[in-house]
Structures are given as structure tokens and as C-alpha cells.
Design a protein around this motif. Structure first.
Motif, PDB file in Angstrom:
ATOM      1  N   ALA A   8      30.310  58.008  90.996  1.00  0.00           N
ATOM      2  CA  ALA A   8      29.840  56.952  91.875  1.00  0.00           C
ATOM      3  C   ALA A   8      28.339  56.761  91.708  1.00  0.00           C
ATOM      4  O   ALA A   8      27.592  57.689  91.448  1.00  0.00           O
ATOM      5  CB  ALA A   8      30.178  57.307  93.316  1.00  0.00           C
ATOM      6  N   VAL A   9      27.908  55.519  91.853  1.00  0.00           N
ATOM      7  CA  VAL A   9      26.493  55.162  91.745  1.00  0.00           C
ATOM      8  C   VAL A   9      26.134  54.362  92.989  1.00  0.00           C
ATOM      9  O   VAL A   9      26.891  53.490  93.419  1.00  0.00           O
ATOM     10  CB  VAL A   9      26.255  54.300  90.482  1.00  0.00           C
ATOM     11  N   THR A  10      24.987  54.638  93.596  1.00  0.00           N
ATOM     12  CA  THR A  10      24.595  53.887  94.781  1.00  0.00           C
ATOM     13  C   THR A  10      23.974  52.559  94.388  1.00  0.00           C
ATOM     14  O   THR A  10      23.410  52.410  93.298  1.00  0.00           O
ATOM     15  CB  THR A  10      23.587  54.675  95.634  1.00  0.00           C
ATOM     16  N   PRO A  32      23.468  52.890 104.320  1.00  0.00           N
ATOM     17  CA  PRO A  32      22.173  53.142 103.682  1.00  0.00           C
ATOM     18  C   PRO A  32      22.282  53.396 102.185  1.00  0.00           C
ATOM     19  O   PRO A  32      21.383  53.061 101.437  1.00  0.00           O
ATOM     20  CB  PRO A  32      21.635  54.372 104.431  1.00  0.00           C
ATOM     21  N   ASP A  33      23.366  54.014 101.747  1.00  0.00           N
ATOM     22  CA  ASP A  33      23.562  54.291 100.327  1.00  0.00           C
ATOM     23  C   ASP A  33      24.953  53.846  99.916  1.00  0.00           C
ATOM     24  O   ASP A  33      25.827  54.666  99.611  1.00  0.00           O
ATOM     25  CB  ASP A  33      23.356  55.774 100.017  1.00  0.00           C
ATOM     26  N   ALA A  34      25.160  52.554  99.921  1.00  0.00           N
ATOM     27  CA  ALA A  34      26.464  52.010  99.539  1.00  0.00           C
ATOM     28  C   ALA A  34      26.768  52.370  98.092  1.00  0.00           C
ATOM     29  O   ALA A  34      25.918  52.273  97.217  1.00  0.00           O
ATOM     30  CB  ALA A  34      26.463  50.499  99.717  1.00  0.00           C
ATOM     31  N   VAL A  35      28.003  52.804  97.875  1.00  0.00           N
ATOM     32  CA  VAL A  35      28.426  53.232  96.538  1.00  0.00           C
ATOM     33  C   VAL A  35      28.999  52.044  95.770  1.00  0.00           C
ATOM     34  O   VAL A  35      29.788  51.263  96.303  1.00  0.00           O
ATOM     35  CB  VAL A  35      29.472  54.367  96.643  1.00  0.00           C
ATOM     36  N   VAL A  36      28.590  51.901  94.507  1.00  0.00           N
ATOM     37  CA  VAL A  36      29.134  50.871  93.620  1.00  0.00           C
ATOM     38  C   VAL A  36      29.972  51.568  92.563  1.00  0.00           C
ATOM     39  O   VAL A  36      29.472  52.379  91.795  1.00  0.00           O
ATOM     40  CB  VAL A  36      28.013  50.052  92.949  1.00  0.00           C
ATOM     41  N   ARG A  37      31.256  51.251  92.536  1.00  0.00           N
ATOM     42  CA  ARG A  37      32.155  51.868  91.561  1.00  0.00           C
ATOM     43  C   ARG A  37      32.522  50.921  90.415  1.00  0.00           C
ATOM     44  O   ARG A  37      32.883  51.357  89.343  1.00  0.00           O
ATOM     45  CB  ARG A  37      33.435  52.357  92.247  1.00  0.00           C
ATOM     46  N   ARG A  38      32.450  49.619  90.663  1.00  0.00           N
ATOM     47  CA  ARG A  38      32.768  48.688  89.597  1.00  0.00           C
ATOM     48  C   ARG A  38      32.176  47.321  89.898  1.00  0.00           C
ATOM     49  O   ARG A  38      31.754  47.040  91.034  1.00  0.00           O
ATOM     50  CB  ARG A  38      34.267  48.577  89.366  1.00  0.00           C
TER      51      ARG A  38
END
Length: 540
Positions: A8-10, A32-38
Motif C-alpha cells: 500500500a502507498v499513501t 490523514p493517510d489515505a491508502v492508494v492501491r490502484r
């Protein structure tokens, strides 16, 4: 159109890498640190219940409904088609981040950079890439080149698709003469490009995902090369050369890792040039299509008023295959062969503006040689589909639109010539030509184009026949077209149509009986011949 990553990347880390080159944050998400998966492209690519999706809202209206629907389906961020500050309160209420594309950035560039950044930041958690990455969040190409050189035990150059050197490792005492020439000149010399093309290595590089090995040969040491890609798009290449000693046994593995890490950096390199690239593309489009002030467009492209120019149009037959790379390979080939060529892509058509120096006759000869090479390159691709190459006349930059128009007509003539040859059982003709090679067909196409509006505004028995038959499927129009092509020879036309001659005679009889069209009248026959040519579908 998934772009999943194993880690996972924020959104924060993603935007820190992207650094405002393509996207600007208007409103932060609630988390605050939403995760971007795709990355999702278009609302249809976003299913309800998913999490960690950054949506590029391609094709959706830039309104509050799009933002709310993206949030409802689980997106953590959305990039609407257009910037609108009024959407900020809507995004805050929905708890979703709102971003906007930077000026001059299109959807393809935004998607490419985000995919590369997502892969790059996520790759930082993989053990096998950590040594090459080092402590920085995003090392420069020069730093990456130096690190790769240390691991492969050789010299490294990182090049773009024009074979320009973007970065290189330090040159050791054992470096060969070619490496020194490439570094000093800032690009691979023309004679070397020609050699790579003749050997097939350059084509293999653009089409293969593997590391390619080139054994030592005389004074030329062992080399490894791998293409740098973002998805299917080729961004450049990394070359490793033995520097006085053999390359490391696992050098290929390190090159593959380096290629993955170099992709976002090369995307950034492209984006740094994007402003210039957009201006050049606009000038090239204006010059080729006769839009705006042609002298200004030529000036923007750096062309002198008397420089000889010719337009080459490459058009492919759509194959329905997602991996049809024919035009991509042609663009890469021409960039390597003639780096100054203007390249304009429109769907299944590629327009190339080839400029030269000196006499027009010399430039014509050079352009024909280039076209033969391009035809050989695309013909060698397996399952790439048909590609026709039309060459427009040579003239000054202000006449580029005329050259482009003629090149498009040449392609149409080539396609029609092939269709007729195959229907008549003759061998397939060449798929490239200049205007002189299809002169009669070119003039006929120009006349037909001019006659089109006149035909559309007319009326009478021939019009009634053509319109009624096309509405019923067009069998009679196709029959008449083949009959005219066969010189009114009933047995030959029947053979091409694969029907009995009596069947053909019956169809021709219907022309007079049902529609009152007299095939014995010369004016009627001429009008009917023009009508079926105008009504016939384009060659596929």
C-alpha cells in the motif's frame, strides 16, 4: 485497467513523489493517510465496495454528481475532467480528495506518471530493489546509473527513445571507444544506430520485455540492454557495457530492477519537456492541417522557410488486438533513424514530417529510403496487421499541409489497389508509394471527393437505386462496383463475386426493371459508376 501494487502507498507519499508535475491537490481526504492501491480510469473501472482507488474521471461530467459517485464507490481521491473550485465543498462533505491536472497535462500523461509513481513508491518495500534505491525517496537518473554500474560491474548509460544519453556512470580506464563517443556526443551516433537496426537489436529492444545480450565482438565489449517501460509504453533503455572486465553474473537481474526504478524518473524527464512538447505538437498539427499562421508554426518548429519537407502518412488496419504495436514501433524507428522528425499520432494514423537540407530531389531520394526501411520494420512484426505508407510531395514548410493531404490520398489509393488486387486474385501489391506511383488513382480520388457534395444534393433514378439498395444491405451496389471494376466483363465479375454468371445477369436486369436505370445510356453508366464508387465502403 487495474494497476495493483503488492504494497500500500499513501496518497501523501504519492503526491510527494509526483511533486506537482501533473496533478495539484485542491482538497485533502478525510483520512490523514489515505491508502492508494490502484489507479482507475473512468467510473466504469470503479466498482462499489473497493478501497484505495484514485479515480481519473475520464468521460464523466466534471460536476458534483461525479465526485459523490466516486466517493460512494470507495474512491479515496478523484481527478475530474476540469478544475472547478465549486467542487471543493462537495469533496470535503464526501470525505474524498479532489485533485486537478496541471496545465498542459493530458489524461495519458497523468495516468502514466501516477502508475509509475505508484510502482516506484511501492517498490521501496521490496528487498531486491532497496540496494539500488538508496536512502532517497526518488534518486536522480545519474545516481541510479552510478549504483547500477556498481552492481553489474560495468559501465551504464540511460537513454531515451531517441537514443539520447540522459545519464551515465563514470567512465573507467577500460571503457571502449564507442562508449566514449556516445557520452561525448550526448547520443548514439548515426552509424551505430544503422548497425543496431540492421542487426535487428533495436527492433528487439523496442518489442521485447527481456534483457538482451550482445556478445563481445572485436574491440566492442560484451553488452546488456533492457527497455524501460511504463505499462506497454517504451520510455527509454539502459545499457550495460563490460568495462575492462566481465559483467557480474547477475547483471541481468540488476538491469531488470533498474528498469523498473528508472520508469518514473523517465516519465518525469518527459514531463519536464511536456510544455515544449505540447507547443511543438500544436505547431506540427497546425502546419500539417493548414490551421493558423503557417509561418509561425514553421518558426516554432525551428524550420527555415526554404527547408525541403515531405509528409509521410502511415495508416494501419485495426486488428482489435490490444498489443498491436505497429505504429508505436514506427514512431520509435523514425525517432532513432531521424531524430528531428515531427511525429503526430491520430488513432490508427501516424503523420511524419521529414525535413532536410539542400535540393528537393536529394530529399525525395532520402525520404523514399526512409519509407522503405519503415515498411521493412513493420512488415517484420508478427501479427501486427497491415500498415500502408503514403509519401507526400516535397515542398517548403508552408506547403506541408498540401504534402500531408496528398500523403493521405496515397494511402487511400494503396488500400483500394490492394483490395482490387486481392479480389482479382493477383499478388498483394506494395504497401508504400509516393504520389507518382499511384498518380491516376490519386486524381480519381480528388475528383470523387469534389463530386461527393454534388452527388448528395442530387436526385433521380440512379440516386433512388443507390439509396434504396444501401438501405436494404447494399448487395446491388456491391455487384455493380465489381462489374465496373471488371470492365463490364460478366464472367470475370461473377468469378470475383463467387456467383453464377446468370445470377449476375439477373441482378443487372433488376437495375432497369425495378429502378428504370438504362445501362445502355453512356451518361447513365458514367453517373452510376461514380455513384457506386462514392457509395462503396472504404477499404478495410
Amino acid at each position: 485497467m487495474d494497476d495493483a501494487t503488492p504494497a500500500a502507498v499513501t496518497l501523501r507519499s504519492l503526491l510527494a513523489f509526483e511533486d506537482g508535475h501533473a496533478l495539484r491537490l485542491l482538497c485533502a481526504p478525510a483520512a490523514p493517510d489515505a491508502v492508494v492501491r490502484r489507479i482507475a480510469v473512468g467510473l466504469d473501472d470503479l466498482s462499489p465496495g473497493q478501497e484505495g482507488v484514485l479515480l481519473l474521471a475520464v468521460g464523466a461530467p466534471p460536476d458534483a454528481g461525479t465526485v459523490r459517485e466516486a466517493a460512494r464507490r470507495g474512491a479515496c481521491a478523484v481527478v475530474p475532467a476540469e478544475a472547478d473550485e465549486d467542487l471543493v465543498p462537495v469533496a470535503r462533505e464526501a470525505g474524498i480528495a479532489l485533485l486537478v491536472r496541471a496545465g498542459g497535462t493530458d489524461w495519458a500523461e497523468a495516468a502514466a506518471l501516477l502508475r509509475s509513481a505508484l510502482s516506484y513508491v511501492g517498490a521501496g518495500r521490496a528487498d531486491d530493489t532497496e540496494p539500488l534505491r538508496g536512502p532517497e525517496a526518488a534518486p536522480s537518473l545519474a545516481v541510479l546509473a552510478a549504483r547500477v554500474a556498481a552492481y553489474v560491474k560495468g559501465s551504464i548509460t540511460i537513454e531515451d527513445t531517441r537514443l539520447r544519453v540522459l545519464a551515465h556512470s563514470a567512465t573507467g580506464p577500460g571503457a571502449d571507444a564507442l562508449r566514449r563517443t556516445v557520452i561525448l556526443g550526448g547520443r548514439v551516433p548515426d552509424w551505430r544506430v544503422a548497425e543496431l537496426r540492421r542487426s535487428g537489436l533495436l527492433r528487439a529492444l523496442w518489442t521485447s520485455p527481456d534483457v538482451i545480450h550482445r556478445a563481445a565482438d572485436g574491440d566492442s565489449p560484451e553488452r546488456l540492454v533492457v527497455a524501460v517501460r511504463s505499462g506497454r509504453e517504451v520510455l527509454g533503455s539502459i545499457w550495460a557495457a563490460a568495462d575492462g572486465a566481465a559483467l557480474a553474473p547477475d547483471a541481468a537481474r540488476h538491469l531488470r530492477t533498474a528498469a523498473a526504478l528508472a520508469a518514473p524518473l523517465l516519465v518525469r524527464e518527459r514531463l519536464r519537456e511536456s510544455g515544449t512538447a505540447h507547443r511543438r505538437e500544436a505547431a506540427l498539427r497546425g502546419l500539417l492541417h493548414g490551421l493558423g499562421d503557417r509561418r509561425t508554426h514553421a518558426w516554432a518548429l525551428g524550420l527555415s522557410p526554404d527547408a525541403p519537407c515531405a509528409v509521410v502518412v502511415a495508416e494501419r488496419r485495426p486488428t482489435g488486438r490490444a498489443d498491436n504495436r505497429s505504429l508505436d514501433v514506427l514512431a520509435l524507428e523514425i525517432s532513432a533513424l531521424r531524430p528531428g522528425t515531427g511525429v503526430l499520432r491520430d488513432g490508427d494514423r501516424l503523420a511524419l514530417l521529414l525535413t532536410g537540407e539542400g535540393a528537393a530531389a536529394d530529399h525525395e531520394h532520402a525520404v523514399r529510403a526512409v519509407v522503405r526501411d519503415l515498411d521493412a520494420a513493420v512488415s517484420s512484426l508478427p501479427d501486427a496487421g497491415a500498415v500502408w505508407l503514403g509519401v507526400g510531395p516535397v515542398g517548403p514548410p508552408e506547403r506541408a499541409a498540401w504534402s500531408h493531404e496528398r500523403a493521405v490520398l496515397v494511402v487511400r489509393a494503396l488500400r483500394q489497389r490492394e483490395t482490387r488486387a486481392l479480389a482479382a486474385g493477383r499478388p498483394r501489391p506494395a504497401r508504400f508509394s509516393d504520389a507518382a506511383g499511384v498518380a491516376a488513382a490519386l486524381e480519381v480520388l480528388r475528383m470523387l471527393d469534389a463530386a461527393g457534395p454534388v452527388w448528395e444534393s442530387g436526385a433521380g433514378p440512379v440516386h433512388d437505386l443507390v439509396r434504396a439498395d444501401l438501405a436494404a444491405g447494399g448487395e446491388l451496389v456491391r455487384t455493380l462496383a465489381v462489374w465496373f471494376e471488371a470492365g463490364n466483363d460478366v464472367p470475370e465479375a461473377a468469378r470475383r463475386l463467387r456467383v453464377h454468371p446468370n445470377t449476375l445477369r439477373y441482378r443487372l436486369g433488376r437495375v432497369g426493371q425495378r429502378y428504370g436505370v438504362d445501362l445502355d445510356d453512356p451518361d447513365t453508366r458514367l453517373l452510376l459508376a461514380l455513384a457506386v464508387r462514392l457509395a462503396a465502403p472504404p477499404a478495410s
